[in-house]
Design a protein around this motif. Structure first.
Motif, short mmCIF file in Angstrom:
data_model
loop_
_atom_site.label_atom_id
_atom_site.label_comp_id
_atom_site.label_asym_id
_atom_site.label_seq_id
_atom_site.Cartn_x
_atom_site.Cartn_y
_atom_site.Cartn_z
N ASP A 106 22.73 22.53 8.87
CA ASP A 106 21.93 23.75 9.08
C ASP A 106 22.70 24.79 9.86
OD1 ASP A 106 19.80 22.66 7.76
OD2 ASP A 106 18.82 21.90 9.58
N HIS B 51 12.62 16.41 9.94
CA HIS B 51 13.28 15.81 8.80
C HIS B 51 12.45 16.16 7.58
CE1 HIS B 51 14.75 12.24 6.47
NE2 HIS B 51 15.87 12.69 6.99
N ARG B 52 13.01 15.95 6.37
CA ARG B 52 12.24 16.22 5.16
C ARG B 52 10.95 15.42 5.12
NH1 ARG B 52 17.00 16.00 1.17
NH2 ARG B 52 16.99 14.05 2.26
N GLU C 158 22.04 10.60 5.52
CA GLU C 158 22.81 11.13 6.63
C GLU C 158 22.07 11.00 7.95
OE1 GLU C 158 25.85 11.86 6.34
OE2 GLU C 158 25.89 11.80 4.14
N HIS D 199 22.43 16.34 9.58
CA HIS D 199 21.49 17.30 9.01
C HIS D 199 21.48 18.59 9.82
CE1 HIS D 199 19.71 14.99 5.85
NE2 HIS D 199 19.47 13.96 6.66
N LYS D 200 21.42 18.40 11.12
CA LYS D 200 21.34 19.56 12.02
C LYS D 200 22.62 20.39 11.93
CE LYS D 200 18.66 21.45 13.73
NZ LYS D 200 17.26 21.77 13.42
N ASP E 238 20.61 12.19 11.62
CA ASP E 238 19.89 13.40 12.04
C ASP E 238 20.85 14.50 12.49
OD1 ASP E 238 17.62 12.10 11.50
OD2 ASP E 238 16.81 12.09 13.54
N SER F 64 26.74 7.88 8.45
CA SER F 64 25.76 7.92 7.37
C SER F 64 25.62 6.51 6.84
CB SER F 64 26.20 8.88 6.27
OG SER F 64 27.39 8.41 5.69
#
Lengths: 78, 830
Positions: B210, B258-259, B201, B206-207, B203, B191
């Motif tokens: 989830d 991504h956001r 962070e 993030h995954k 990718d 990160s």
């Protein structure tokens, strides 16, 4: 079709080498026979001249750079 | 960490046991950080997964940021998940396993290549249902979905013997369906801390969040016994997240974003493609000590040099050791502000500033390394992409210059294929003595003048340099002593002029030749190829004969000193060393340009004038050719045309018309070359500087037939080329024949034909270069491990013979004369 392929202008001269000549070639290039270029027994010219697997064939070709070029090919199964 | 060596490697599927074994942390929560900003234990950023912050120690191995390689964690999946990367194998295996006894239905595999699913199991005779695969990761058995649990169960029951029979290797098939999910170490997904102390962070993180979150929720729902549809929805969601984690370019799946809306990078995306790990990081890397800028010409620097802008030279450095003997030199460098950094023996790099310069100069001692700026005569590598051959990267000597472009002479353009219409080039500064030595001996321009492709000079004079040297050495050039001295001074040539009042151009050129240099006579480019060559008595001064360092006869042109062709340059290879050749090319180039500048070179409209008789002759020839074509067309219409072998009547007609017109044009061309007055246009053509006699014919007499794909222009409208032409008209004028000359001016039709042809040439050029470039690249890649061995054979890396005598004649092209071995030549040049 019953062509005499050996007489075709694009087919170079193929000769089967005697075992003495074969030894000489291998000695000259100091190489195992597996590392020579191969040719299949099912090749049309090989069939016509009757070469068997394990034979060595000398091919005399026309060459644009040297006029005449000599090439050797080792007959293999397949 | 103890040093260890890799003894062997095995590629295969990873088993859940292995995942658990290597996993140091069991991941239980999707939280990353707590309220204080510390990573949560059991989260995806757990401190036991490795360190990414400098100064911290790893909680697993106690290593710092440089020692700790990072550690895996694992996540216990609530339900088995299909691995999308193995989805193909999963499908194939499902089709050949019996749905009841789970044995491989061998017969089905043996008999066909396309895995046709049998109706009945040969072992237990159970009827089989048709299995369908729906992208990206769902399987149906007669419209009913097969769950991952079922698939895993079936695979578990496949006997090992059966797997061996179908050649399934690398592990058990049920390992293709994940029950434990490996969580990669944080070092693989570091990160980054943004300016405000905010963390951003990777990718993958993030995954992973989830995946962990949905998995957790699935687990809880299963525990409380939630309804089936909720469970299957959540299950589907975990499947989606794991799948996009592996590969976010799956067909049939929406991209995970991504956001910000940017698609996330999956594991596959990290490796794949031009910017992926393999092509982007392993096969190609970014380097330091390099510079790139626009190139521009400088006629006065040597081929061995490159002009480096001052601002570039100030930035690039070369390390130099401080020794007992070079103390004074080093101190001088400091005095002139030429040192950018010093490196202390303990490895600390200190940047030299105005304030600390004095202090450092006092403390500097043996074993320190200073990094000094580039200066004149340093050796650097110079490169222009595409780097297609050896000569695309050559070593040059630095020459510091003002302004902001790299400067090079026109003579070195051909090997780089460079021009000055905006081309940019790169330099690389060599950092070690070994590298510099190697570059000097192997890569310096002066050692690469001779092309290994054909044994001739790849570097030589070109274009106006050829014009200049040709006009200087032509038969009737006589210069006064003053003019000669001025000319040599302009060209920066330092030679002693013999005591004489006048000098011929040949004599001035001879001053550049090494003393005592002789070579066999040869035909100049301007040679008219007479039937019997009178050699030294040539009335056109076209037999170049050099003896004892002097031109006896002949004019110097492209055939003597031109790039690719220059015979004199070639003869230097045997006669002298590379430095003399380099100086010769530099000096002739400068001499030629100086003379041409002084003499001037231009053409005007009147240079294209021909005597009236000749003009009439040309018109006659063209009319004759057109008449001939019309006769052919008449014959064709009467079906009397002579049919050429292998052609239809139409093709025969086309061929014969083209032939008739081409003959007409060539007859006109002959009239032009017989009648045109010698002017600078003709000088350029016959000296080989640029253009040919065809260009002058097109300007003075007739442009000729314009073609598309080698044929007369035939497309456009129905049975005609333009709307104003009668359908079926075959006449030359309606199919692209231009009977005007550029001087006279083209009719609107003719202009159109000319533009069509021009556009085709443009397209052809860009398409062909791309295609042939790729073809050559593939050829080079295929042949790169072939080598000419000491015994003259060509062998590949296995030692197999490819050719018994290299090139069938055993000649080394790099040492030949344009591909042939000319031993007589070698004897005469001594």
């Amino acid at each position: 079709m019953n062509l005499e392929i050996l007489k075709h202008q694009l087919v170079p001269k193929h000769e089967i080498l005697s075992s003495k000549e074969k030894r000489e070639v291998l000695k000259k290039f100091n190489i195992e026979k597996e590392k020579l270029p191969r040719i299949s027994v099912s090749d049309s010219v090989v069939k016509v001249i009757g070469a068997k697997p394990g034979d060595l064939i000398r091919i005399t070709r026309k060459s644009p750079t040297s006029g005449k070029a000599i090439y050797y090919r080792f007959v293999v199964e397949g | 960490m103890a040093e260890s060596r890799i003894k062997s490697m095995k590629f295969g599927l990873i088993s859940p046991d292995q995942i658990k074994d290597m996993g140091k942390v069991r991941i239980v929560t999707s939280e990353l950080y707590d309220a204080d900003g510390y990573p949560v234990e059991g989260g995806v950023m757990d401190p036991r997964l490795g360190v990414i912050d400098p100064g911290l120690k790893c909680r697993t191995c106690n290593g710092g940021i440089d020692e700790c390689p990072g550690h895996f964690g694992y996540l216990e999946l609530a339900k088995p998940i299909l691995n999308v990367l193995y989805i193909k194998s999963t499908f194939e295996l499902l089709k050949v396993t019996c749905r009841k006894c789970n044995k491989i239905m061998i017969e089905a595999v043996k008999n066909s290549k396309s895995f046709e699913q049998p109706n009945k199991c040969p072992h237990c005779k159970a009827l089989q249902k048709k299995i369908k695969f729906s992208k990206p990761y769902t399987f149906y058995e007669d419209k009913e979905e097969i769950t991952s649990v079922d698939i895993r169960e079936r695979f578990e029951n496949i006997p090992n013997v059966d797997l061996k029979k179908i050649g399934f290797g690398g592990g058990r098939p049920e390992w293709m369906i994940l029950t434990l999910f490996p969580i990669p170490p944080v070092t693989t997904r570091p990160s980054i801390t943004l300016e405000g102390g905010e963390r951003s962070e990777d990718d993958l993180t993030h995954k992973l969040v989830d995946i962990v979150r949905i998995n957790q929720s699935l687990k809880e729902n299963m525990e409380i016994g939630a309804p089936e549809f909720i469970i299957s929805d959540l299950c589907e969601l975990v499947q989606y997240h794991t799948s996009t984690y592996f590969d976010n370019e799956l067909s049939g799946t929406p991209l995970a974003r991504h956001r910000s809306g940017r698609p996330l990078k999956g594991l596959v995306q990290r490796l794949k493609g031009k910017e992926g790990r393999i092509r982007g990081n392993l096969l190609g890397k970014r380097v330091n000590f390099c510079a790139r800028t626009v190139i521009s010409p400088d006629a006065k620097i040597s081929i061995n040099e490159v002009g480096i802008p001052k601002i570039v030279a100030k930035e690039l450095t070369i390390p130099e050791y401080v020794t007992k003997t070079n103390m004074l030199y080093i101190k001088n460098l400091f005095k002139n502000n030429l040192v950018n950094y010093v490196v202390r023996p303990d490895g600390r790099r200190i940047k030299i500033t105005k304030t600390n310069k004095k202090e450092i100069l006092e403390t500097i001692a043996l074993d320190w390394v200073i990094e000094r700026q580039l200066k004149d005569n340093d050796i650097i590598l110079f490169n222009r992409q595409p780097s297609l051959h050896k000569a695309s990267i050559m070593a040059h000597r630095v020459k510091i210059m003002p302004y902001k472009t790299f400067r090079l002479t026109m003579q070195v353009c051909p090997p780089y294929n460079a021009d000055f219409d905006g081309d940019e080039m790169n330099i690389h500064v060599l950092q070690t003595d070994e590298a510099r030595t190697e570059a000097t001996m192997l890569m310096e321009v002066k050692n690469n003048i001779m092309s290994p492709k054909f044994g001739g000079p790849a570097i030589g004079l070109d274009m106006d340099q050829i014009s200049g040297i040709y006009l200087l050495t032509k038969e009737d050039v006589v210069l006064s002593k003053e003019a000669a001295a001025q000319l040599l001074a302009d060209a920066d040539i330092d030679v002693e002029l013999p005591e004489k009042d006048t000098f011929t151009g040949k004599e001035i050129f001879s001053l550049l030749l090494p003393e005592g240099f002789s070579m066999p006579g040869f035909k100049a480019k301007r040679c008219k190829n007479c039937i019997t060559c009178t050699e030294e008595e040539c009335e056109y001064d076209s037999w170049v004969r050099i003896k004892d360092g002097k031109i006896k006869t002949g004019t110097i042109d492209a055939a003597s000193v031109g790039a690719m062709k220059g015979k004199i340059l070639k003869a230097f290879q045997t006669y002298t060393d590379s430095d003399t050749l380099k100086d010769f090319i530099d000096q002739t180039g400068k001499l030629a340009v100086s003379y041409l500048t002084k003499r001037g070179m231009s053409i005007g409209i009147s240079d294209l004038d021909l005597p009236t008789k000749a003009e009439n002759g040309i018109t006659n020839e063209i009319d004759l050719a057109i008449q001939e074509s019309n006769n052919l067309i008449k014959k064709f219409n009467n079906k009397q045309i002579k049919i050429l072998p292998g052609m239809t009547p139409k093709e025969s007609l086309e061929a014969q018309i083209m032939n008739a017109l081409a003959n007409g044009v060539s007859r006109a061309s002959d009239i032009v070359s017989d009648n045109i007055i010698e002017n600078d246009l003709i000088h350029m053509a016959i000296s080989g500087a640029k253009g040919s006699i065809i260009n002058s014919t097109q300007m003075t007499a007739v442009v000729g037939q314009e073609t598309i794909l080698g044929k007369r222009i035939s497309r456009g409208y129905h049975r005609r080329t333009l709307p104003h032409i009668m359908a079926g008209d075959l006449s030359p004028i309606s199919h692209g024949f231009v009977s005007s000359s550029f001087k006279k001016g083209l009719t609107p039709f003719e202009l159109f034909w000319n533009i069509m042809n021009g556009r085709e040439g443009l397209m052809d050029k860009s398409l062909r270069t791309r295609k042939s470039g790729y073809m050559q690249r593939r050829l080079v890649n295929a042949l790169q491990d072939l080598k000419v061995k000491d015994d003259g054979t060509i062998k590949n890396s296995y030692g197999e013979i490819i050719q018994f005598k290299a090139g069938e004649d055993g000649i080394d092209p790099s040492k030949s004369d344009w591909g042939v071995f000319d031993w007589k030549n070698k004897l005469e040049i001594r």
